[in-house]
Write a protein that holds these residues in place. Structure first.
Motif, mmCIF file in Angstrom:
data_model
loop_
_atom_site.group_PDB
_atom_site.id
_atom_site.type_symbol
_atom_site.label_atom_id
_atom_site.label_comp_id
_atom_site.label_asym_id
_atom_site.label_seq_id
_atom_site.Cartn_x
_atom_site.Cartn_y
_atom_site.Cartn_z
ATOM 1 N N ILE A 30 -4.701 -4.613 -5.470
ATOM 2 C CA ILE A 30 -4.540 -3.461 -4.838
ATOM 3 C C ILE A 30 -3.879 -2.311 -5.829
ATOM 4 O O ILE A 30 -4.175 -0.877 -5.731
ATOM 5 C CB ILE A 30 -3.498 -3.370 -3.601
ATOM 6 C CG1 ILE A 30 -3.322 -2.122 -2.888
ATOM 7 C CG2 ILE A 30 -1.923 -3.852 -3.798
ATOM 8 C CD1 ILE A 30 -4.718 -1.673 -2.372
ATOM 9 N N ASP B 234 -1.402 1.487 0.500
ATOM 10 C CA ASP B 234 -2.141 0.402 1.215
ATOM 11 C C ASP B 234 -1.793 0.061 2.659
ATOM 12 O O ASP B 234 -0.656 -0.269 2.936
ATOM 13 C CB ASP B 234 -1.611 -0.763 0.338
ATOM 14 C CG ASP B 234 -2.462 -2.098 0.778
ATOM 15 O OD1 ASP B 234 -3.400 -2.110 1.502
ATOM 16 O OD2 ASP B 234 -2.113 -3.154 0.414
ATOM 17 N N PHE C 182 -9.826 -3.403 1.263
ATOM 18 C CA PHE C 182 -8.599 -2.734 1.549
ATOM 19 C C PHE C 182 -8.661 -1.721 2.734
ATOM 20 O O PHE C 182 -9.692 -0.885 2.457
ATOM 21 C CB PHE C 182 -7.943 -2.339 0.079
ATOM 22 C CG PHE C 182 -7.529 -3.343 -0.636
ATOM 23 C CD1 PHE C 182 -6.477 -4.076 -0.579
ATOM 24 C CD2 PHE C 182 -8.589 -3.675 -1.692
ATOM 25 C CE1 PHE C 182 -6.402 -5.175 -1.374
ATOM 26 C CE2 PHE C 182 -8.278 -4.774 -2.669
ATOM 27 C CZ PHE C 182 -7.206 -5.592 -2.343
#
Length: 86
Positions: A3, A27, A43
């Motif tokens: 991420i 995130d 994501f």
């Protein structure tokens, strides 16, 4: 890709493509872990962007500009984008 790498790429690409005064990328993947459409390795991101360039465009045009800049990431790593423009 992890991420942190993805967030760095997203910020760099958007800043290179669009005149942005401030950008935050969060995130939000944890909110969707148990959803039926959840894909491992993809994501959910929330973008908070301050940009005079984007503010003068209508919502559809500003979103198109963001999606165009992130085309490859959308195909490979991003399942969903939440976009807030100030």
């Amino acid at each position: 890709m992890n991420i942190n790498e993805l967030i760095a790429i997203v910020k760099k690409k958007l800043i290179n493509e669009i005149k942005i005064e401030k950008i935050e990328v969060e995130d939000k993947s944890f909110l969707h872990k148990n959803h039926s459409g959840h894909q491992e390795g993809k994501f959910h991101l929330k973008l908070k962007i301050e940009s005079e360039e984007l503010k003068i465009l209508n919502k559809i045009e500003s979103n198109k500009k963001i999606y165009k800049a992130l085309d490859q990431e959308m195909k490979d790593y991003i399942h969903s984008l939440q976009i807030l423009i100030n």
